[in-house]
Design a protein around this motif. Sequence first.
Motif, PDB file in Angstrom:
ATOM      1  N   SER A  68       0.885  -0.846   0.231  1.00 13.62           N
ATOM      2  CA  SER A  68       0.159   0.123  -0.140  1.00 13.62           C
ATOM      3  C   SER A  68       0.797   1.696   0.030  1.00 13.62           C
ATOM      4  O   SER A  68       1.538   1.240   0.541  1.00 13.62           O
ATOM      5  CB  SER A  68      -0.673  -0.047   1.492  1.00 13.62           C
ATOM      6  OG  SER A  68      -0.332  -0.264   2.478  1.00 13.62           O
ATOM      7  N   CYS A 115      -2.905   0.414  -3.741  1.00 17.60           N
ATOM      8  CA  CYS A 115      -2.435  -1.425  -3.226  1.00 17.60           C
ATOM      9  C   CYS A 115      -2.969  -2.111  -4.808  1.00 17.60           C
ATOM     10  O   CYS A 115      -3.858  -2.360  -5.044  1.00 17.60           O
ATOM     11  CB  CYS A 115      -3.433  -1.355  -2.017  1.00 17.60           C
ATOM     12  SG  CYS A 115      -5.230  -2.165  -2.437  1.00 17.60           S
ATOM     13  N   SER A 155      -7.604  -5.733  -6.372  1.00 12.40           N
ATOM     14  CA  SER A 155      -6.154  -4.779  -6.103  1.00 12.40           C
ATOM     15  C   SER A 155      -5.684  -5.447  -7.139  1.00 12.40           C
ATOM     16  O   SER A 155      -4.767  -4.298  -7.369  1.00 12.40           O
ATOM     17  CB  SER A 155      -6.434  -5.126  -5.076  1.00 12.40           C
ATOM     18  OG  SER A 155      -4.924  -5.874  -4.584  1.00 12.40           O
ATOM     19  N   SER A 189      -8.779   4.670  -6.401  1.00  8.43           N
ATOM     20  CA  SER A 189      -7.970   4.518  -5.781  1.00  8.43           C
ATOM     21  C   SER A 189      -8.464   2.330  -5.354  1.00  8.43           C
ATOM     22  O   SER A 189      -9.961   2.374  -5.674  1.00  8.43           O
ATOM     23  CB  SER A 189      -8.331   4.590  -4.202  1.00  8.43           C
ATOM     24  OG  SER A 189      -7.713   3.848  -3.252  1.00  8.43           O
ATOM     25  N   GLU A 190      -7.786   1.676  -5.299  1.00 11.36           N
ATOM     26  CA  GLU A 190      -8.405   0.419  -5.071  1.00 11.36           C
ATOM     27  C   GLU A 190      -8.202   0.210  -4.356  1.00 11.36           C
ATOM     28  O   GLU A 190      -9.145  -0.889  -3.718  1.00 11.36           O
ATOM     29  CB  GLU A 190      -6.790  -0.415  -5.250  1.00 11.36           C
ATOM     30  CG  GLU A 190      -6.165  -0.652  -6.852  1.00 11.36           C
ATOM     31  CD  GLU A 190      -4.643   0.078  -7.059  1.00 11.36           C
ATOM     32  OE1 GLU A 190      -5.142   1.131  -6.069  1.00 11.36           O
ATOM     33  OE2 GLU A 190      -4.750   0.069  -8.281  1.00 11.36           O
ATOM     34  N   PHE A 191      -8.729   0.459  -2.730  1.00 14.98           N
ATOM     35  CA  PHE A 191      -9.446   0.884  -2.017  1.00 14.98           C
ATOM     36  C   PHE A 191     -10.666   0.784  -2.206  1.00 14.98           C
ATOM     37  O   PHE A 191     -11.412   0.205  -1.490  1.00 14.98           O
ATOM     38  CB  PHE A 191      -8.586   1.742  -1.090  1.00 14.98           C
ATOM     39  CG  PHE A 191      -7.614   1.588  -0.316  1.00 14.98           C
ATOM     40  CD1 PHE A 191      -7.424   0.892   1.182  1.00 14.98           C
ATOM     41  CD2 PHE A 191      -6.056   1.791  -0.965  1.00 14.98           C
ATOM     42  CE1 PHE A 191      -5.891   0.987   1.617  1.00 14.98           C
ATOM     43  CE2 PHE A 191      -4.486   1.552   0.062  1.00 14.98           C
ATOM     44  CZ  PHE A 191      -4.647   1.447   1.019  1.00 14.98           C
ATOM     45  N   GLU A 192     -10.883   2.125  -2.670  1.00 17.56           N
ATOM     46  CA  GLU A 192     -12.115   2.034  -2.956  1.00 17.56           C
ATOM     47  C   GLU A 192     -12.597   1.682  -3.589  1.00 17.56           C
ATOM     48  O   GLU A 192     -14.062   0.961  -3.103  1.00 17.56           O
ATOM     49  CB  GLU A 192     -12.831   3.441  -3.973  1.00 17.56           C
ATOM     50  CG  GLU A 192     -12.666   4.508  -2.504  1.00 17.56           C
ATOM     51  CD  GLU A 192     -12.024   6.015  -3.589  1.00 17.56           C
ATOM     52  OE1 GLU A 192     -13.266   5.690  -5.117  1.00 17.56           O
ATOM     53  OE2 GLU A 192     -12.139   7.183  -3.266  1.00 17.56           O
ATOM     54  N   LEU A 236     -11.636  -1.240   0.206  1.00 16.43           N
ATOM     55  CA  LEU A 236     -11.028  -1.368   1.791  1.00 16.43           C
ATOM     56  C   LEU A 236     -10.611  -0.233   2.174  1.00 16.43           C
ATOM     57  O   LEU A 236     -10.878   1.248   1.482  1.00 16.43           O
ATOM     58  CB  LEU A 236      -9.542  -1.863   1.159  1.00 16.43           C
ATOM     59  CG  LEU A 236      -9.014  -3.159   0.827  1.00 16.43           C
ATOM     60  CD1 LEU A 236      -8.180  -3.232   0.021  1.00 16.43           C
ATOM     61  CD2 LEU A 236      -9.272  -4.327   2.609  1.00 16.43           C
ATOM     62  N   THR A 237     -10.154   0.313   3.652  1.00 11.60           N
ATOM     63  CA  THR A 237      -9.892   1.288   4.881  1.00 11.60           C
ATOM     64  C   THR A 237      -8.782   1.610   4.277  1.00 11.60           C
ATOM     65  O   THR A 237      -7.576   1.108   5.053  1.00 11.60           O
ATOM     66  CB  THR A 237     -10.609   1.313   5.588  1.00 11.60           C
ATOM     67  OG1 THR A 237     -11.889   0.584   5.932  1.00 11.60           O
ATOM     68  CG2 THR A 237     -11.058   2.125   6.492  1.00 11.60           C
ATOM     69  N   PRO A 238      -8.062   2.939   3.965  1.00  8.28           N
ATOM     70  CA  PRO A 238      -7.067   3.072   4.131  1.00  8.28           C
ATOM     71  C   PRO A 238      -6.251   3.334   5.925  1.00  8.28           C
ATOM     72  O   PRO A 238      -6.983   4.502   6.776  1.00  8.28           O
ATOM     73  CB  PRO A 238      -6.731   4.057   3.889  1.00  8.28           C
ATOM     74  CG  PRO A 238      -7.764   4.668   2.594  1.00  8.28           C
ATOM     75  CD  PRO A 238      -8.330   3.690   3.455  1.00  8.28           C
ATOM     76  N   ILE A 293      -3.461  -1.048   5.573  1.00 12.85           N
ATOM     77  CA  ILE A 293      -4.882  -1.215   4.921  1.00 12.85           C
ATOM     78  C   ILE A 293      -5.780  -1.909   6.182  1.00 12.85           C
ATOM     79  O   ILE A 293      -4.816  -3.246   7.163  1.00 12.85           O
ATOM     80  CB  ILE A 293      -4.572  -2.534   3.710  1.00 12.85           C
ATOM     81  CG1 ILE A 293      -3.840  -2.530   2.369  1.00 12.85           C
ATOM     82  CG2 ILE A 293      -5.802  -3.322   4.126  1.00 12.85           C
ATOM     83  CD1 ILE A 293      -3.935  -3.833   1.488  1.00 12.85           C
TER      84      ILE A 293
END
Length: 202
Positions: free
Chosen positions: A30, A40, A97, A106-109, A113-115, A126
């Motif tokens: 990340s 990520c 991801s 963002s791969e988080f969105e 996932l939550t940064p 992560i």
Amino acid sequence: MDIELRGLTPAERYKLIVGLVIPRPIAWISTVNESGVANCAPYSFFNAFSEDPPLIMVSFGPRRDGAMKHSLKNILRSGEFVVNLVDEETANAMHLSSEETPEEESEFEKTGLTPAPSRLVSQPRIAQAAACFECRVFKHMEIVPGRVFIIGEILLVHAREGVIDPNTKRISDAHYRPVGRLYANRYCTTRQRFTLPGKLPD
Ligand SMILES: Cc1cc2nc3c(=O)[nH]c(=O)nc-3n(C[C@H](O)[C@H](O)[C@H](O)COP(=O)(O)O)c2cc1C
């Protein structure tokens, strides 16, 4: 059967190497880009190589269009990154991801996932990961054009409650269920463990 690698295409060599060297651990890296977008992606040409100094290494190839992978770009710019370790709970998000996405996405969105802020580095970890290594670049080597090895020094280990016994520093088999990469979209768990008799070398 003997196969000389000289006569093979890179794709054939890749197939042999990733099919035989299994399972491989996965560095789910990340980082954040210049505009603050959290990124990520998984990397399984990865392992730990030393405890003194505490070092891991990751190998980066180019994106399909020949450009540099976003994780590597962010690592080279900031000198820092986080290696998140992948367990059964997060395997699906890790796999999702890996899709090549534009830099502003963002791969988080995308994966829900939550940064979470790291303690010693400026890159996010992560929040859902069982364990994370906050790393600083120790050395970077462009082995051949387009193939970069990053050696990272682990500055801090973060782990979900229950994963590490604070007194013994032992890792809990019950709370940490890592997965490994096989090849293509095949993975394995680490549930079937066994013990061999005999003394370990000091
Ligand atoms: C489990 C897994 C392991 C991977 N390992 C590597 C690797 O070791 N090196 C690499 O360059 N790409 C690897 N990839 C491909 C990257 O994850 C993929 O190119 C990703 O889109 C890179 O994202 P980024 O540009 O945001 O860094 C792997 C993919 C998967 C699914």
